[in-house]
Every structure is written in structure tokens, then in C-alpha cells.
Design a protein around this motif. Sequence first.
Motif, PDB file in Angstrom:
ATOM      1  N   ARG A 148       0.809  -1.219   0.000  1.00 31.66           N
ATOM      2  CA  ARG A 148       0.000   0.000   0.000  1.00 31.66           C
ATOM      3  C   ARG A 148       0.841   1.267   0.000  1.00 31.66           C
ATOM      4  NH1 ARG A 148      -4.681  -1.997   4.341  1.00 31.66           N
ATOM      5  NH2 ARG A 148      -5.512  -3.657   2.991  1.00 31.66           N
ATOM      6  N   GLY A 149       1.933   1.275   0.724  1.00 31.33           N
ATOM      7  CA  GLY A 149       2.830   2.405   0.790  1.00 31.33           C
ATOM      8  C   GLY A 149       2.379   3.506   1.755  1.00 31.33           C
ATOM      9  N   PRO A 150       3.328   4.152   2.372  1.00 30.93           N
ATOM     10  CA  PRO A 150       4.769   3.953   2.228  1.00 30.93           C
ATOM     11  C   PRO A 150       5.269   2.650   2.887  1.00 30.93           C
ATOM     12  CG  PRO A 150       4.357   5.541   3.968  1.00 30.93           C
ATOM     13  CD  PRO A 150       3.025   5.244   3.340  1.00 30.93           C
ATOM     14  N   TRP A 151       4.464   2.105   3.820  1.00 33.64           N
ATOM     15  CA  TRP A 151       4.771   0.813   4.410  1.00 33.64           C
ATOM     16  C   TRP A 151       3.811  -0.225   3.833  1.00 33.64           C
ATOM     17  CZ3 TRP A 151       9.365   1.216   6.172  1.00 33.64           C
ATOM     18  CH2 TRP A 151       9.798   2.405   6.771  1.00 33.64           C
ATOM     19  N   ASP A 177      15.241  -9.780 -10.928  1.00 35.87           N
ATOM     20  CA  ASP A 177      15.722  -8.405 -11.060  1.00 35.87           C
ATOM     21  C   ASP A 177      14.917  -7.505 -10.146  1.00 35.87           C
ATOM     22  OD1 ASP A 177      16.708  -5.956 -11.788  1.00 35.87           O
ATOM     23  OD2 ASP A 177      15.856  -5.984 -13.812  1.00 35.87           O
ATOM     24  N   LEU A 178      15.534  -7.069  -9.071  1.00 31.76           N
ATOM     25  CA  LEU A 178      14.832  -6.241  -8.099  1.00 31.76           C
ATOM     26  C   LEU A 178      14.358  -4.924  -8.708  1.00 31.76           C
ATOM     27  CD1 LEU A 178      13.957  -6.133  -5.134  1.00 31.76           C
ATOM     28  CD2 LEU A 178      16.125  -5.024  -4.615  1.00 31.76           C
ATOM     29  N   ALA A 179      15.040  -4.452  -9.743  1.00 35.54           N
ATOM     30  CA  ALA A 179      14.648  -3.202 -10.381  1.00 35.54           C
ATOM     31  C   ALA A 179      13.249  -3.278 -10.982  1.00 35.54           C
ATOM     32  CB  ALA A 179      15.663  -2.819 -11.450  1.00 35.54           C
ATOM     33  N   ALA A 180      12.756  -4.485 -11.190  1.00 33.61           N
ATOM     34  CA  ALA A 180      11.406  -4.641 -11.732  1.00 33.61           C
ATOM     35  C   ALA A 180      10.336  -4.325 -10.705  1.00 33.61           C
ATOM     36  CB  ALA A 180      11.218  -6.071 -12.249  1.00 33.61           C
ATOM     37  N   PHE A 181      10.754  -4.147  -9.445  1.00 33.71           N
ATOM     38  CA  PHE A 181       9.791  -3.919  -8.371  1.00 33.71           C
ATOM     39  C   PHE A 181      10.199  -2.666  -7.603  1.00 33.71           C
ATOM     40  CE2 PHE A 181      10.621  -8.549  -8.832  1.00 33.71           C
ATOM     41  CZ  PHE A 181       9.523  -8.830  -9.621  1.00 33.71           C
ATOM     42  N   PRO A 182       9.944  -1.492  -8.169  1.00 38.55           N
ATOM     43  CA  PRO A 182      10.458  -0.251  -7.571  1.00 38.55           C
ATOM     44  C   PRO A 182       9.941   0.022  -6.170  1.00 38.55           C
ATOM     45  CG  PRO A 182       8.863   0.202  -9.323  1.00 38.55           C
ATOM     46  CD  PRO A 182       9.199  -1.241  -9.414  1.00 38.55           C
ATOM     47  N   ARG A 183       8.700  -0.362  -5.883  1.00 36.82           N
ATOM     48  CA  ARG A 183       8.168  -0.090  -4.538  1.00 36.82           C
ATOM     49  C   ARG A 183       8.829  -1.009  -3.511  1.00 36.82           C
ATOM     50  NH1 ARG A 183       1.861  -0.202  -4.720  1.00 36.82           N
ATOM     51  NH2 ARG A 183       1.973   1.397  -3.104  1.00 36.82           N
ATOM     52  N   VAL A 184       9.047  -2.251  -3.882  1.00 37.34           N
ATOM     53  CA  VAL A 184       9.748  -3.171  -2.984  1.00 37.34           C
ATOM     54  C   VAL A 184      11.195  -2.717  -2.782  1.00 37.34           C
ATOM     55  CG1 VAL A 184      10.604  -5.531  -2.722  1.00 37.34           C
ATOM     56  CG2 VAL A 184       8.270  -5.131  -3.521  1.00 37.34           C
ATOM     57  N   LEU A 185      11.837  -2.275  -3.857  1.00 36.22           N
ATOM     58  CA  LEU A 185      13.210  -1.795  -3.758  1.00 36.22           C
ATOM     59  C   LEU A 185      13.293  -0.580  -2.845  1.00 36.22           C
ATOM     60  CD1 LEU A 185      16.172  -1.791  -4.587  1.00 36.22           C
ATOM     61  CD2 LEU A 185      15.530  -0.511  -6.644  1.00 36.22           C
ATOM     62  N   ASP A 186      12.383   0.382  -3.015  1.00 33.47           N
ATOM     63  CA  ASP A 186      12.377   1.560  -2.149  1.00 33.47           C
ATOM     64  C   ASP A 186      12.142   1.156  -0.695  1.00 33.47           C
ATOM     65  OD1 ASP A 186      12.071   4.541  -1.626  1.00 33.47           O
ATOM     66  OD2 ASP A 186      10.113   3.801  -0.967  1.00 33.47           O
TER      67      ASP A 186
END
Length: 209
Positions: A148-151, A177-186
Motif C-alpha cells: 500500500r505504501g509507504p509501508w 531483477d529487483l529493479a522490476a519492483f520499484p516499490r519493494v526496492l524503495d
Amino acid sequence: MLTLYFTPGTCALASHIALEEAGAEYAIRRVNFASEEQRQAPYLEINPKGRVPALVTDRGILTETPAILAFIAQSYPAAHLAPLDDAFAFAEVQAFNAYLCATVHVAHAHRMRGRRWTDDEAAIEALKRGVPRSVGSCFALIDTTLFRGPWVMGEAYSICDPYLFTLSQWLEADGVDLAAFPRVLDHRTRMAERAAVVRALAAERAPAT
């Protein structure tokens, strides 16, 4: 006092972080997988499943990450690690953590623990080859729908966050490729900066005594 049995690089990290976030008084005990300590009688008396984590409490021993995380949240309500006053919201937390445990972690385990399911060498290799796809599809769902974000659950940090952080540590080794998941990476980047995470990781990386 609580005692957490852990092995570095495993899902036990999620419980370790949660204990730090809660401000709990606890001790840690390392289980040496390299020497198969988890299969030996002393540890099997603690956790007959032969896995980590295991949390020793004054009422008995808890195993399974979702159960331990819920116990920590409920035992330390002042830490606000779960929406304990809202039955539906707490069930949503449990649902997310159950998905990580029963689906995401199982998909990951196909890479190195195929013998849990089969002794056929060709089948084991097929399980390994499928890991980037199966784990990747899990994290695609998390990144686009469940997070959901930010958590994980929205504005409030919860016991879902250390669990997601822990499993996201394995993505590169799983060939995803973690870059495929920008929210998880952030999320992973921000989690790594939290004081509780820094302390837990430092303790797990310290030389065994």
C-alpha cells in the motif's frame, strides 16, 4: 526473558527485527546450519521441525514466523507494530504475512531445498529453473497490488515490514531483477536505514561465539 533461535540469512531476521522494534528484552542463540545443528537432538527438543526461528517464552516455545511476529506485536502493544484494536485490519496483516510464509518463501525454497518435495534429480532441476519466474510473479503481485505504501499496510509501520524486507533480501540470489519492483526496492532501502534493522543485522553478522 525471550530467547530467539536464529541462523543468519534466514527468515528468522524478521522476528529479530521485530523484537528490536518492540524494545523487548531478549537473547539470541545462533543455530549452525553448516554443521546441521538444526537436526541434532538438543535443538530438536526446542523445535522438532528442525528449522528457525524458534522463540522461547515464559509460556512455551513458538515457531513459524507469522505466529512469532503476531506474538511480539501483541506482547508489546506500545510499539504499535500491528492494528491490535481493529480485528479486520489485524486480519489483513496476518493475511499478508501468511502469503509471505506459505507462498513466497515456498517458491524461494525450490531453489535450494527441492528435496523437500522430490528425489527426482530432473524434477529438482526443474524446480530450480522455475524460481525466477515463481518468485518474480509473487513480488510482482506485492509491488503492484498488495503493497500500500509507504509501508506494507499503508501509513503505519507493522510486523509486515520486517518480514517483507527479509524475503526481499533473497531476490538477487533467486535470479530476480529487483529493479522490476520499484516499490519493494524503495521499501528495502528505507528498511535498511532503520535503527532496529541495523542493530539486528549487526548482531547476526557478528562472529559466532
